[in-house]
Motif scaffolding. Structure first.
Motif, PDB file in Angstrom:
ATOM      1  N   ARG A   2      -3.113 -14.672  49.321  1.00 44.10           N
ATOM      2  CA  ARG A   2      -1.797 -15.024  49.836  1.00 44.10           C
ATOM      3  C   ARG A   2      -1.849 -16.409  50.467  1.00 44.10           C
ATOM      4  O   ARG A   2      -2.833 -16.790  51.118  1.00 44.10           O
ATOM      5  CB  ARG A   2      -1.348 -13.995  50.872  1.00 44.10           C
ATOM      6  N   VAL A  20       5.591 -16.867  52.764  1.00 45.00           N
ATOM      7  CA  VAL A  20       4.371 -16.441  52.086  1.00 45.00           C
ATOM      8  C   VAL A  20       4.611 -16.391  50.583  1.00 45.00           C
ATOM      9  O   VAL A  20       5.685 -16.005  50.117  1.00 45.00           O
ATOM     10  CB  VAL A  20       3.893 -15.059  52.600  1.00 45.00           C
ATOM     11  N   ASP A  22       2.362 -15.568  46.674  1.00 46.35           N
ATOM     12  CA  ASP A  22       1.135 -15.019  46.101  1.00 46.35           C
ATOM     13  C   ASP A  22       0.437 -16.081  45.260  1.00 46.35           C
ATOM     14  O   ASP A  22       0.878 -17.238  45.177  1.00 46.35           O
ATOM     15  CB  ASP A  22       1.418 -13.746  45.298  1.00 46.35           C
ATOM     16  N   TRP A  46       0.879  -9.946  55.993  1.00 49.73           N
ATOM     17  CA  TRP A  46       0.563 -10.710  54.793  1.00 49.73           C
ATOM     18  C   TRP A  46      -0.856 -11.273  54.766  1.00 49.73           C
ATOM     19  O   TRP A  46      -1.263 -11.865  53.765  1.00 49.73           O
ATOM     20  CB  TRP A  46       1.555 -11.864  54.642  1.00 49.73           C
ATOM     21  N   CYS A  51      -6.575 -15.059  52.318  1.00 56.40           N
ATOM     22  CA  CYS A  51      -5.368 -15.816  52.630  1.00 56.40           C
ATOM     23  C   CYS A  51      -5.726 -17.238  53.033  1.00 56.40           C
ATOM     24  O   CYS A  51      -6.851 -17.524  53.447  1.00 56.40           O
ATOM     25  CB  CYS A  51      -4.573 -15.148  53.755  1.00 56.40           C
ATOM     26  N   THR A 212       3.810 -23.391  52.910  1.00 55.37           N
ATOM     27  CA  THR A 212       3.228 -22.432  51.971  1.00 55.37           C
ATOM     28  C   THR A 212       2.774 -23.136  50.697  1.00 55.37           C
ATOM     29  O   THR A 212       1.678 -22.896  50.181  1.00 55.37           O
ATOM     30  CB  THR A 212       4.262 -21.342  51.633  1.00 55.37           C
TER      31      THR A 212
END
Length: 275
Positions: A2, A20, A22, A46, A51, A212
């Motif tokens: 993530r 967030v 993927d 998340w 991550c 992100t």
């Protein structure tokens, strides 16, 4: 894996944007929170596994006054585009007891070392220079409220940013936002905005989405990003254009890169103090 963006308010009373995506670049959620407890509750949802969390806020702040070395470097390389940094130092009320961001990093057990092979990492980022590099802009987008910028100008610039973000769906490193309900809500809020306060509510989430993408882009394109600064006094991760990369590497030759959690390695630049 993530990729999480945190547009963190420096003070604890401000609003923080969160987003967030993927590993395919699909935006999964975006939100705003205010307290550390609420921010952590959202983040833990998340970040339970691998991550990369990108914080748009000072993380390491140890200088008693003035700008951090990383902020001076960003200004040196991106100041001509209007992307200089605000000063963060321990004389400021937000950093007397350490930065808010580093507290979140520690609470989530994230690794700040850019050379780490840990699957759970974090970095400080800054949307303005990243947007300049990603979209080859001659100047920063003027979507931040400042003297002389009226509502219509701010809204126009924020709409440009939203369109740039949507255009990433066809980029070599894609970000797909249009299938996310939170993005639809953001777009609706922007379309219906009538005053600057309406825009501010959109801005925090929009910045988080940009953060992100910076994390996703860095993991996917390790040779096209650089860390400005050093681990001891703070580092800012940002994409760079080929011209900026060549200029930076001439001043600070990069060391060997290392593999990072299944992705290509992140090339790390560590300027020595005093340069």
């Amino acid at each position: 894996m993530r990729f999480v963006g945190v547009d963190l308010a420096w003070g604890r009373r401000g609003v923080t944007g969160l987003a967030v995506a993927d590993a395919t670049g699909r935006l999964l959620d975006a939100a705003v929170r205010r307290t550390d407890d609420d921010i952590l509750a959202w983040l833990r949802r998340w970040t339970g596994g691998p991550c990369f969390v990108a914080f748009d806020a000072p993380v390491i702040v140890v200088n008693p006054a003035g700008h951090r070395p990383c902020e001076r470097l960003i200004s040196q390389y991106f100041g001509r585009y209007g992307a200089s940094c605000h000063a963060a130092n321990t004389a400021g009320a937000s950093f007397v007891d350490g930065s808010r961001a580093v507290g979140l990093v520690e609470a989530l057990d994230l690794d700040l070392d850019p050379t780490s092979t840990s699957p759970r990492r974090a970095a400080e980022v800054y949307p303005h220079p990243a947007l300049v590099a990603l979209f080859d802009l001659p100047r920063v987008l003027q979507y931040k409220a400042k003297p002389g910028r009226d509502f219509h100008h701010l809204r126009s610039e924020m709409l440009r940013l939203a369109e740039y973000v949507e255009s990433l769906a066809t980029a070599p490193t894609p970000l797909h936002v249009k299938t996310c309900d939170a993005w639809h809500n953001l777009r609706t809020g922007l379309a219906q905005a009538t005053i600057k306060a309406d825009l501010k509510r959109v801005e925090d989430t929009l910045d988080a989405v940009v953060c992100t993408y910076i994390a996703l882009y860095a993991a996917t394109n390790p040779t096209e990003v650089r860390y400005f600064g050093d681990p001891a006094t703070g580092q800012i991760l940002t994409p760079v254009t080929p011209a900026l990369a060549a200029r930076f590497d001439q001043q600070f030759p990069p060391p060997r890169s290392r593999s990072v959690s299944g992705h290509s390695s992140l090339e790390v630049v560590r300027p020595q103090q005093g340069k």
